[in-house]
Design an enzyme around this catalytic site. Structure first.
Site, PDB file in Angstrom:
ATOM      1  N   ALA A  47       0.919  -1.121   0.041  1.00 23.97           N
ATOM      2  CA  ALA A  47      -0.093   0.057   0.090  1.00 23.97           C
ATOM      3  C   ALA A  47       0.929   1.122   0.163  1.00 23.97           C
ATOM      4  O   ALA A  47       0.673   2.019  -0.534  1.00 23.97           O
ATOM      5  CB  ALA A  47      -1.071  -0.060   1.172  1.00 23.97           C
ATOM      6  N   GLU A  48       2.072   1.183   0.641  1.00 31.62           N
ATOM      7  CA  GLU A  48       2.799   2.356   0.702  1.00 31.62           C
ATOM      8  C   GLU A  48       3.500   2.678  -0.532  1.00 31.62           C
ATOM      9  O   GLU A  48       3.699   3.688  -1.223  1.00 31.62           O
ATOM     10  CB  GLU A  48       3.855   2.270   1.961  1.00 31.62           C
ATOM     11  CG  GLU A  48       3.308   2.452   3.305  1.00 31.62           C
ATOM     12  CD  GLU A  48       4.166   2.000   4.458  1.00 31.62           C
ATOM     13  OE1 GLU A  48       4.891   1.024   4.163  1.00 31.62           O
ATOM     14  OE2 GLU A  48       4.272   2.416   5.437  1.00 31.62           O
ATOM     15  N   TYR A  49       3.776   1.342  -1.180  1.00 36.07           N
ATOM     16  CA  TYR A  49       4.498   1.451  -2.330  1.00 36.07           C
ATOM     17  C   TYR A  49       3.612   2.027  -3.474  1.00 36.07           C
ATOM     18  O   TYR A  49       3.785   3.040  -4.317  1.00 36.07           O
ATOM     19  CB  TYR A  49       4.842   0.219  -2.992  1.00 36.07           C
ATOM     20  CG  TYR A  49       5.413  -0.035  -4.221  1.00 36.07           C
ATOM     21  CD1 TYR A  49       4.838  -0.436  -5.394  1.00 36.07           C
ATOM     22  CD2 TYR A  49       6.840   0.177  -4.576  1.00 36.07           C
ATOM     23  CE1 TYR A  49       5.221  -0.706  -6.713  1.00 36.07           C
ATOM     24  CE2 TYR A  49       7.178   0.281  -5.684  1.00 36.07           C
ATOM     25  CZ  TYR A  49       6.539  -0.302  -6.812  1.00 36.07           C
ATOM     26  OH  TYR A  49       6.931  -0.319  -7.917  1.00 36.07           O
ATOM     27  N   ASP A  50       2.208   1.602  -3.586  1.00 35.64           N
ATOM     28  CA  ASP A  50       1.114   2.214  -4.320  1.00 35.64           C
ATOM     29  C   ASP A  50       1.150   3.597  -4.035  1.00 35.64           C
ATOM     30  O   ASP A  50       0.555   4.444  -5.203  1.00 35.64           O
ATOM     31  CB  ASP A  50      -0.373   1.547  -4.127  1.00 35.64           C
ATOM     32  CG  ASP A  50      -0.055   0.161  -4.687  1.00 35.64           C
ATOM     33  OD1 ASP A  50      -0.887  -0.625  -4.274  1.00 35.64           O
ATOM     34  OD2 ASP A  50       0.657  -0.563  -5.289  1.00 35.64           O
ATOM     35  N   LEU A  96      23.798  -5.045 -26.142  1.00 36.29           N
ATOM     36  CA  LEU A  96      25.220  -5.217 -26.733  1.00 36.29           C
ATOM     37  C   LEU A  96      25.690  -3.659 -26.673  1.00 36.29           C
ATOM     38  O   LEU A  96      24.953  -2.639 -26.795  1.00 36.29           O
ATOM     39  CB  LEU A  96      24.837  -5.579 -28.010  1.00 36.29           C
ATOM     40  CG  LEU A  96      24.624  -7.139 -28.252  1.00 36.29           C
ATOM     41  CD1 LEU A  96      24.441  -7.307 -29.838  1.00 36.29           C
ATOM     42  CD2 LEU A  96      25.645  -8.042 -27.529  1.00 36.29           C
ATOM     43  N   GLU A 129      25.170 -10.924 -38.124  1.00 32.48           N
ATOM     44  CA  GLU A 129      23.885 -11.158 -38.284  1.00 32.48           C
ATOM     45  C   GLU A 129      22.956  -9.970 -38.358  1.00 32.48           C
ATOM     46  O   GLU A 129      23.513  -8.845 -37.445  1.00 32.48           O
ATOM     47  CB  GLU A 129      23.191 -11.897 -37.097  1.00 32.48           C
ATOM     48  CG  GLU A 129      24.061 -13.246 -36.913  1.00 32.48           C
ATOM     49  CD  GLU A 129      23.864 -13.610 -35.324  1.00 32.48           C
ATOM     50  OE1 GLU A 129      23.053 -13.354 -34.499  1.00 32.48           O
ATOM     51  OE2 GLU A 129      24.883 -14.566 -34.858  1.00 32.48           O
ATOM     52  N   LYS A 131      20.524  -7.008 -37.361  1.00 30.17           N
ATOM     53  CA  LYS A 131      20.012  -6.874 -35.956  1.00 30.17           C
ATOM     54  C   LYS A 131      18.551  -6.390 -36.185  1.00 30.17           C
ATOM     55  O   LYS A 131      17.996  -5.332 -36.429  1.00 30.17           O
ATOM     56  CB  LYS A 131      20.527  -5.518 -35.146  1.00 30.17           C
ATOM     57  CG  LYS A 131      20.208  -5.308 -33.734  1.00 30.17           C
ATOM     58  CD  LYS A 131      21.449  -4.394 -33.217  1.00 30.17           C
ATOM     59  CE  LYS A 131      20.768  -4.277 -31.709  1.00 30.17           C
ATOM     60  NZ  LYS A 131      19.560  -3.261 -31.645  1.00 30.17           N
ATOM     61  N   ARG A 152      12.891  -9.096 -21.495  1.00 34.83           N
ATOM     62  CA  ARG A 152      14.351  -8.993 -21.011  1.00 34.83           C
ATOM     63  C   ARG A 152      14.148  -8.159 -19.826  1.00 34.83           C
ATOM     64  O   ARG A 152      14.961  -8.528 -18.780  1.00 34.83           O
ATOM     65  CB  ARG A 152      14.971  -8.188 -21.987  1.00 34.83           C
ATOM     66  CG  ARG A 152      16.383  -8.384 -21.662  1.00 34.83           C
ATOM     67  CD  ARG A 152      17.197  -7.727 -22.837  1.00 34.83           C
ATOM     68  NE  ARG A 152      17.209  -6.031 -23.064  1.00 34.83           N
ATOM     69  CZ  ARG A 152      18.174  -5.440 -22.450  1.00 34.83           C
ATOM     70  NH1 ARG A 152      19.252  -6.222 -21.783  1.00 34.83           N
ATOM     71  NH2 ARG A 152      18.257  -4.119 -22.245  1.00 34.83           N
ATOM     72  N   TYR A 243      18.447 -16.193 -31.590  1.00 40.28           N
ATOM     73  CA  TYR A 243      19.773 -15.818 -31.894  1.00 40.28           C
ATOM     74  C   TYR A 243      20.806 -16.235 -30.813  1.00 40.28           C
ATOM     75  O   TYR A 243      22.160 -15.966 -30.922  1.00 40.28           O
ATOM     76  CB  TYR A 243      20.195 -14.741 -32.687  1.00 40.28           C
ATOM     77  CG  TYR A 243      19.616 -13.302 -31.914  1.00 40.28           C
ATOM     78  CD1 TYR A 243      20.036 -13.030 -30.416  1.00 40.28           C
ATOM     79  CD2 TYR A 243      18.259 -12.810 -32.221  1.00 40.28           C
ATOM     80  CE1 TYR A 243      19.450 -12.247 -29.743  1.00 40.28           C
ATOM     81  CE2 TYR A 243      17.947 -11.911 -31.514  1.00 40.28           C
ATOM     82  CZ  TYR A 243      18.486 -11.326 -30.167  1.00 40.28           C
ATOM     83  OH  TYR A 243      17.778 -10.260 -29.623  1.00 40.28           O
ATOM     84  N   LYS A 331      25.403  -0.009 -35.417  1.00 41.14           N
ATOM     85  CA  LYS A 331      23.943   0.486 -35.678  1.00 41.14           C
ATOM     86  C   LYS A 331      24.042   1.341 -37.165  1.00 41.14           C
ATOM     87  O   LYS A 331      24.800   1.931 -37.465  1.00 41.14           O
ATOM     88  CB  LYS A 331      23.713   1.494 -34.655  1.00 41.14           C
ATOM     89  CG  LYS A 331      23.545   0.935 -33.228  1.00 41.14           C
ATOM     90  CD  LYS A 331      22.446  -0.098 -32.939  1.00 41.14           C
ATOM     91  CE  LYS A 331      20.996   0.670 -32.880  1.00 41.14           C
ATOM     92  NZ  LYS A 331      20.710   0.758 -31.464  1.00 41.14           N
ATOM     93  N   CYS A 425      -2.522  35.012 -32.904  1.00 37.26           N
ATOM     94  CA  CYS A 425      -3.116  33.600 -32.664  1.00 37.26           C
ATOM     95  C   CYS A 425      -4.042  33.299 -34.040  1.00 37.26           C
ATOM     96  O   CYS A 425      -4.769  34.038 -34.246  1.00 37.26           O
ATOM     97  CB  CYS A 425      -3.654  33.426 -31.320  1.00 37.26           C
ATOM     98  SG  CYS A 425      -4.806  31.825 -31.319  1.00 37.26           S
ATOM     99  N   CYS A 428      -7.709  32.811 -32.592  1.00 32.81           N
ATOM    100  CA  CYS A 428      -8.405  33.948 -31.923  1.00 32.81           C
ATOM    101  C   CYS A 428      -8.156  35.515 -32.445  1.00 32.81           C
ATOM    102  O   CYS A 428      -8.476  36.255 -31.862  1.00 32.81           O
ATOM    103  CB  CYS A 428      -8.585  33.714 -30.528  1.00 32.81           C
ATOM    104  SG  CYS A 428      -7.205  34.279 -29.623  1.00 32.81           S
ATOM    105  N   CYS A 443      -0.210  32.604 -27.576  1.00 34.39           N
ATOM    106  CA  CYS A 443      -1.492  33.283 -27.643  1.00 34.39           C
ATOM    107  C   CYS A 443      -1.981  33.892 -26.179  1.00 34.39           C
ATOM    108  O   CYS A 443      -1.834  33.267 -25.275  1.00 34.39           O
ATOM    109  CB  CYS A 443      -2.715  32.463 -28.123  1.00 34.39           C
ATOM    110  SG  CYS A 443      -4.247  33.397 -28.063  1.00 34.39           S
ATOM    111  N   CYS A 449      -9.964  32.416 -26.404  1.00 32.26           N
ATOM    112  CA  CYS A 449      -9.169  31.689 -27.527  1.00 32.26           C
ATOM    113  C   CYS A 449      -9.825  30.256 -27.430  1.00 32.26           C
ATOM    114  O   CYS A 449      -9.776  29.615 -26.581  1.00 32.26           O
ATOM    115  CB  CYS A 449      -7.373  31.466 -27.288  1.00 32.26           C
ATOM    116  SG  CYS A 449      -6.881  30.691 -28.504  1.00 32.26           S
TER     117      CYS A 449
HETATM  118 ZN   LIG Z   1      -5.709  32.421 -29.370  1.00 26.56          ZN
END
Ligand SMILES: [Zn+2]
Length: 707
Positions: A47-50, A96, A129, A131, A152, A243, A331, A425, A428, A443, A449
């Site tokens: 509960a404290e965690y929540d 990696l 290979e 990726k 993972r 893989y 990459k 704007c 408006c 604006c 607006c």
């Molecule tokens: Zn506006």
């Protein structure tokens, strides 16, 4: 803890405090995640965690611009942890290290040779290979039977997705072979992905259902894999390539290549474009050819992986904490393409920010059709001299929204002109201004607006403003769309108009409404026809003007008429900033130039004046009634509250201080006299200690205000 209590606390946070609070929560939640999941030794109750998670969420709801990708509300250990149980990886699922060019290939190879004490003449096999840009998975087989599937996660802990993984058609549930015996215990690792075509189809379905679209195939695969209902996962046509391996008993292969051969034999899909290379030149050429065929593949790849082929060598080389040393990912560069920028549109956000959006001649960039680009802001357009009609180079990197890299000057047409950013704007026609220390033009239309009206109306009726019960956010959305409430004064004529013969049906005939609920709403509105000046000013949503400032203004000017007269004089063109009235405004303790300019620009707008005038026909604005004790210990002291107060709300605590003639500030500085430290007081209390400022407990404070 009720959500209301949380949000009341959160309402009082300044943006700066919110940033600090989120950082604190991030560290705290991470600490408890770690204690709970990795050490099996939680220090706090669920509960404290929540409560921590709820607070984090509430702050993010109020300041959505502060949400980070690593936020506890976004990352593993966040929501998915509630949906799925955890799986601990016996062998960590490492990532990696990345390399980006051919020189890095040479460096990688010579590092490997050094580690293995191999000279340059001896042979070194590298498995090359593609990726896959998907989601990593682990599938544990016992006696050839798939028994456990996981993501993972953070590398040492993943989520249990066994049921979902079992729905993927390509992944065998049972492994058998006479040729290559299946180890008794075998953890197969690889990537779950979705084909580009299936991705487009999925997004079309999402669109027709009115559901959220996925940004790219990887997100679609991740989202599909993490469905609570495995049947949904099954409907998504996910695929896998394997893989790698994790836990294995009696390994029967001695190279990466022979492992892939085993997988193929067992019916586990492996990428067909894998090759064993012996030289750097060969690796480079394979990288080039994989890179070239990238656009023609059915699935997204984001690079090429190089692995030392020999398992004995791999074990000799070993791993760092995050990544093995015997493999790297090369990459690809972000994908680029050139197209024509047809038009620059200016959109007005709900907070009034003007944002430029580039409309493109649609173009395929790495398998995704791109027709809009972000242009960031005014100065970006100026800096790059981006014009309508220009040919531009755009770039798409991963799931980042495409952006313009540069304008192709040679292709610029003769008739183009520098883009002139609107100073009004587009929604408006109010003046749009760019404040000194900001890049965003806004604006100033505020309530007038249409782009901002709905958000402003929600603020207008919110708890610290008019506080109208029964007129929640959804009702404002509905009533705005139905033309019932377009501006604040409409709220107070709602009942009258509802009883008149009208082109609109009465509210009670709306879905979810009845005679009683409509009457209740009208009653709630009528109860708020009298409001104190500070609340009224807060409701108007003047830029930079929060609750503290509205109190200062209400104390100084007493009535709305007086305030308007004085501010009008302060903005008069002849005298303006040199006027006595302007100086008076700026001299109010707690109001600086920035806040003053927010106030003057708000009241100098004709549209805002009209809104106030219309409201005054409907409501009474009363002076702020406070009997301030000027003979208390707290009088003329600057007080800062920090931590959680348990015996009173922050608001009450602040009010009490003000009624004793104290000034309440949000941050500790040399000018602070007293810091009231509640539970879990953090950096503010520390700073106060450093500055030698008096720190009192909540109990001490209660004593102070009661004497
Ligand atoms: Zn506006």
């Amino acid at each position: 803890m009720k959500k209301n209590t949380v949000s009341r606390e959160v309402q009082l946070l300044s943006k700066k405090e919110a940033i600090q609070e989120l950082q604190k929560l991030f560290l705290e939640i991470r600490k408890h995640d770690n204690l709970y999941y990795n050490n099996d030794s939680p220090e706090i109750t669920d509960a404290e965690y929540d409560k921590l998670k709820l607070l984090n969420l509430a702050i993010e709801e109020r300041f959505p611009e502060l949400i980070k990708t690593k936020s506890p509300s976004k990352t593993v250990g966040g929501e998915p942890a509630v949906k799925f149980s955890r799986v601990r990886h016996t062998v960590p699922m490492l990532s990696l290290a990345n390399i980006f060019n051919n020189d890095d290939i040479e460096k990688f190879l010579s590092r490997i040779r050094q580690e293995l004490r191999l000279d340059f003449t001896s042979e070194l096999e590298i498995s090359v290979e593609p990726k896959i840009d998907g989601v990593s998975f682990s599938a544990l087989y016992e006696n050839g039977r798939l028994v456990l599937g996981s993501t993972r996660g953070n590398g040492s802990e993943g989520e249990n997705i066994t049921q979902n993984l079992k729905t993927i058609a390509g992944l065998p549930k049972i492994l058998t072979s006479d040729l290559h015996p299946v180890p008794k215990i075998l953890e197969i690792r690889g990537e779950v992905f979705i084909n580009k075509n299936d991705f487009l189809k999925l997004n079309q379905e999402q669109k027709s259902k009115g559901s959220k679209l996925f940004a790219n195939p990887r997100n679609a695969a991740a989202g599909s894999l993490r469905q609570i209902d495995p049947l949904i996962t099954q409907s998504r046509n996910l695929r896998v390539f394997a893989y790698a391996w994790g836990t294995v008993e009696n390994r029967t292969w001695d190279t990466q290549h022979s492992y892939l051969t085993c997988l193929k034999d067992w019916g586990v899909p492996v990428n067909p474009d894998t090759e064993i290379c012996l030289t750097a030149d060969r690796i480079k050429s394979v990288f080039r050819s994989i890179s070239d065929m990238r656009g023609t593949l059915d699935y997204d790849i984001d690079g090429v992986v190089y692995k030392v082929n020999s398992v004995a060598y791999q074990m000799q080389i070993g791993a760092l904490s995050k990544a093995p040393k015997w493999a790297v990912a090369h990459k690809f560069e972000a994908e680029r393409a050139s197209t024509v920028l047809k038009k620059i549109d200016i959109q007005v956000g709900r907070t009034g920010a003007l944002t430029p959006v580039g409309r493109l001649q649609p173009i395929n960039v790495g398998g995704v059709i791109v027709s809009n680009v972000t242009l960031h802001n005014e100065s970006e357009i100026k800096r790059k001299d981006i014009r309508e009609g220009d040919t531009v180079i755009i770039q798409r990197a991963g799931d980042v929204i495409p952006q313009i890299i540069k304008v192709v000057q040679e292709k610029r047409r003769q008739d183009t002109e520098p883009f002139s950013y609107p100073e009004q704007c587009p929604e408006c026609q109010s003046t749009a201004i760019c404040e000194e220390d900001e890049v965003v033009r806004r604006c100033t239309g505020g309530l007038a607006c249409p782009a901002q009206a709905v958000e402003r109306l929600k603020h207008f009726v919110s708890r610290n403003a008019f506080d109208i019960e029964g007129l929640g956010k959804n009702t404002i959305d509905d009533f705005y769309a139905q033309n019932r409430i377009k501006n604040p004064a409409d709220i107070f004529t709602l009942e009258l108009r509802d009883s008149l013969p009208h082109n609109l049906k009465p509210i009670r005939s709306n879905e979810g409404w009845g005679r009683t609920s409509a009457a209740k709403l009208f009653k709630a509105i009528n109860e708020r026809r009298t409001i104190s000046l500070d609340r009224f000013l807060f409701a108007l949503g003047i830029r930079h003007v929060g609750q503290e400032t509205t109190k200062l203004l209400a104390r100084k000017y007493k009535s709305i008429d007086m305030l308007q007269d004085q501010i009008a004089a302060a903005t008069a063109t002849a005298t303006g900033k040199n006027s006595e009235e302007y100086l008076t405004l700026c001299n109010i303790k707690g109001i600086g130039e920035k806040i003053a300019s927010g106030i003057t620009s708000f009241f100098s707008s004709d549209q805002n004046q009209k809104i106030i005038m219309e409201l005054q026909k409907q409501i009474n604005i009363e002076p702020l009634t406070e009997v301030v004790n000027t003979n208390s210990f707290l009088t003329n002291k600057t007080v800062v509250f920090t931590g959680t107060l348990e015996k009173m709300s922050r608001t009450t605590a602040k009010n009490e201080a003000e009624l004793k003639g104290a000034r309440v500030s949000n941050s500790v500085s040399a000018k602070t006299d007293i810091v009231v430290a509640g539970q879990n007081a953090g950096s503010k209390a520390r700073k106060a200690t450093l500055l030698g400022i008096q720190i009192v407990s909540e109990d001490d404070y209660i004593q102070l205000i009661n004497t």
